[in-house]
Design an enzyme around this catalytic site. Structure first.
Site: not given
Lengths: 379, 393
Positions: B133, B249
């Site tokens: 990411y 997450e």
């Protein structure tokens, strides 16, 4: 599913919201404040609340109540907090009825709880004697006479006296000040000889009094429960009462916060809505988070009352401490974020901070309850 | 006997026969967690045995459908399994980003073929996944990412750099945000791509943190190769998937806030003592501990409340938006208090007397909790914008 409302409870909440937003709003409170009436609340509104069963909402059906438990009463109090509705739900119901339930013998309970449920009996507790909550520090004396007791002493912060029938006076029949043993609860008529009442106007515009007892004579049958044995029931009642106060603080704080968020969405300065400023956004978001924690604690604590949880003292102090902390922060920020208009009496936001501080104070504030929470946690 | 009771009976006897003794001892640290992979890190051979046995029944991920390697259990059955595992102190057999992050996103967005290819190896612990990411210039502003994937017909060629890639040096595959198009706004043109880390175009370099550990890596792509069939969702529409995955997450990270070790109050009493009334003698520290403990309890109750709201069909409420922010801030507070209570013993860095600096290293590591997965400030922005609907200008 202890932490969510069931269908019946959602209906109760919606009904309460509908009723209060028509009959007992902040503008009703303002009108009452600005008249010189000594009446603590609108008697007609209370009559309707009784008709809807609110007086007996937490009282079991065997004693004429609705049997919704304290979760039911908590739902009502959250809504009275939102609307700042005046009523004897604290003085006579969450405190008075609970104390009678905890201390009274079967005959006393059968008679008084039924009368409370039907709205025909309104007791109020006389406990506090000094500036802050300290429930074992009782100097009011009860001396034995041949047929009963003779009471002398002073009480402060007694709620709703001007609409009540009876005091429940906590007095010392033995032991030294600060002892929990030796405390006794007495039913004393508001009109008894030797009782003097002085109304003490407080910041929240509700009804409180100082009362003075000078050689007030009561009968043996006016003792609620055992002579010298009031402490355990009183302590349990204070736990229940503090959770109920916390439920009102929750509704009050959420309403003050929602009004503030609305203002942030509408007010323009420097060519922008002030709600677009990150300095205000983050403070508002933090309060949102704290209020979510508050809601969880209140739900948990109300359920704990209904479950007779052995953790009730810990949960009561945790919940009251947290609600005091967050209500204080929320109402302070509400004024600050409204700016100048928040300081005016014409605008309504100021009513919330005033009511909050009194609710915070009654039966122990943040300092009292966080200290008690730590003690109960073993440190 | 009801079906659920019969299930409980089956679970109980199966667990008692199949859960190795050493897997019934409490997890002591990260090294006791098992994450699987082609070359799994193992501190005890029972870890793999336990994982394999559970995977055979689909119980490494009990709530996923059976066709993807899960157990196909409904929420009541999952609760029963968890309760029975809790009863004997059984460890979770497998902890991985495949389970906590990629899986939920794939179940929502991937094609049937993609699910059948990638989910079963996750359930078995055969493939360990990492998350591509953040980039050096795309942290909180994640959508500014620049790692490029060029369309070469049947495959993509990937060039660029990722950072803070957790365990990239130990993982087999990566789920990676790449830019396939530069023409629109920064949120457009992002794609969600899966590829193998064991290839010449991928280089990984661990980053040493202030805690001394290296859970994160810098990851470089130099003409790395990804098959076209491993594009999840449409090209250029990866941002929706990225955000969905982030909610998972954040849920994982916020659970740190509910960790409660030895009571801080007890620890403080052993250092400062009690006064005659039973109060810990240092009133300033006592206040901080009490406030922390109260907030931690209220946070835990809030997580339970949101769970109950979901179970009762009310959906994921607004309260869940505070989890990441509140949980990580709580964890930092707890670690600061650990330091205050521990004093000298908490500042040790090495040596057995200091448990190799456990307290200090955890304290330093906790500072990252409110940065990784979206900073506290970004979380507050999200609450302000989405929940409170505060204006943007």
């Amino acid at each position: 599913m202890a932490l969510v409302l069931n269908e019946e409870q959602v209906m109760l909440r919606d009904a309460a919201l509908g009723f209060l937003s028509e009959n007992a709003t902040l503008s009703h409170l303002r009108k009452m404040r600005d008249s010189d009436s000594a009446s603590p609340y609108d008697m007609n509104v209370w009559k309707k609340m009784v008709e809807m069963g609110w007086a007996g909402i937490a009282i079991d059906e065997g004693h004429g109540g609705l049997g919704y438990g304290f979760k039911g009463l908590g739902i009502l109090l959250e809504q009275t907090g939102r609307h700042l509705s005046a009523s004897p739900l604290h003085s006579a119901i969450s405190v008075g009825a609970t104390l009678i339930d905890k201390l009274g013998n079967d005959i006393q309970k059968a008679k008084m709880l039924r009368e409370i449920s039907s709205g025909s009996f309104l007791p109020t507790l006389g406990l506090q004697e000094s500036e802050v909550h300290n429930p074992t520090s009782i100097s009011t004396k009860a001396e034995k006479t041949s047929t009963g007791f003779r009471l002398s002493g002073n009480k402060v912060m007694v709620m709703d006296v001007h609409a009540c029938d009876n005091f429940i006076i906590i007095a010392r029949t033995s032991g030294a000040s600060e002892d929990s043993a030796g405390l006794t609860a007495f039913l004393v008529s508001v009109k008894a000889a030797g009782v003097s009442v002085a109304r003490t106007p407080m910041v929240d515009s509700r009804n409180y009094s100082r009362i003075k007892l000078s050689n007030v004579e009561v009968e043996d049958s006016d003792v609620l429960g055992e002579v010298g044995g009031a402490w355990d029931g009183l302590s349990e009642t204070l736990d229940v009462a503090n959770i109920c106060l916390a439920a009102e603080l929750l509704g009050l704080s959420e309403e003050a916060f929602q009004r503030t968020v609305k203002y942030l969405q509408e007010r323009k300065q420097f060519g922008s809505f002030i709600g677009s400023f990150q300095g205000l956004q983050h403070r508002a978001a933090e309060i949102f988070a704290e209020l979510e924690l508050c809601r969880s604690l209140v739900m948990q604590a109300l359920q704990a009352i209904d479950d007779n949880s052995h953790e009730l003292p810990l949960l009561a102090s945790a919940t009251k401490a947290k609600l005091c902390e967050v209500a204080q922060r929320t109402t302070n920020e509400a004024i600050q974020m409204h700016g100048g208009i928040g300081m005016t009496d014409d605008y309504e936001i100021g009513f919330f901070i005033k009511r909050a501080r009194v609710l915070q104070h009654i039966f122990g504030d943040y300092n009292y309850h966080l200290d008690r929470y730590a003690l109960l946690s073993g440190f | 006997m009801s079906e659920l009771e019969a299930f409980r009976h089956d679970v109980r006897s199966w667990l008692s026969e199949n859960c190795p003794k050493s897997m019934r001892e409490a997890v002591k640290g990260f090294e006791d967690l098992y994450s699987g992979g082609r070359n799994p890190e193992i501190s005890n051979p029972d870890q793999k045995i336990w994982c394999d046995r559970m995977a055979k029944r689909g119980w490494t991920v009990p709530h996923w459908p059976e066709e993807y390697g899960g157990g196909g259990l409904n929420s009541e059955e999952v609760n029963v399994l968890q309760e029975e595992m809790h009863l004997i102190g059984a460890r979770r057999p497998l902890d991985s980003f495949g389970i906590s992050m990629l899986g939920p996103a794939m179940l929502e967005f991937a094609t049937e073929e993609q699910k059948l290819e990638h989910l079963p190896p996750i359930c078995r612990g055969d493939i360990r996944w990492c998350q591509g990411y953040s980039e050096p210039n795309a942290g909180s502003d994640l959508a500014s990412l620049q790692t490029k994937a060029e369309d070469k017909g049947d495959h993509f060629l990937i060039n660029g750099q990722k950072i803070w890639t957790s365990y990239a040096d130990k993982c087999d595959w990566i789920f990676c945000l790449v830019r396939t198009d530069n023409s629109g706004t920064k949120h457009e043109g992002i794609s969600f791509l899966l590829f193998d880390m064991h290839q010449p175009g991928v280089t990984v370099r661990p980053i040493k943190l202030i805690s001394g550990a290296s859970p994160f890596c810098e990851t470089y792509f130099d003409n790395a190769y990804a098959e076209k069939r491993n594009l999840v969702g449409e090209a250029g529409k990866g941002w929706t998937i990225a955000k969905y995955l982030l909610t998972h997450e954040r849920a994982m990270i916020s659970s740190f806030g509910t960790v409660q070790g030895k009571s801080l109050g007890e620890g403080a009493i052993s250092v400062y003592g009690k006064d005659h009334s039973g109060r810990m003698s240092n009133g300033i520290l006592r206040h901080a501990i009490a406030q922390y403990q109260l907030d931690a309890m209220a946070f835990s109750t809030t997580m339970s409340r949101v769970g109950e709201e979901v179970t009762s069909g009310q959906g994921l409420g607004a309260a869940s938006s505070i989890f990441k922010y509140y949980g990580t801030e709580l964890n930092k507070r707890r670690n600061e208090l650990n330091l205050a209570v521990g004093g000298e013993s908490a500042l040790g860095w090495e040596g057995e007397a200091y448990k190799e600096g456990e307290v200090a290293r955890d304290w330093l590591r906790s500072k990252g909790n409110s940065i990784e997965g979206g900073t506290s400030e970004v979380q507050l922005n999200i609450v302000a914008k989405r929940v409170l609907e505060l204006p943007s200008e």
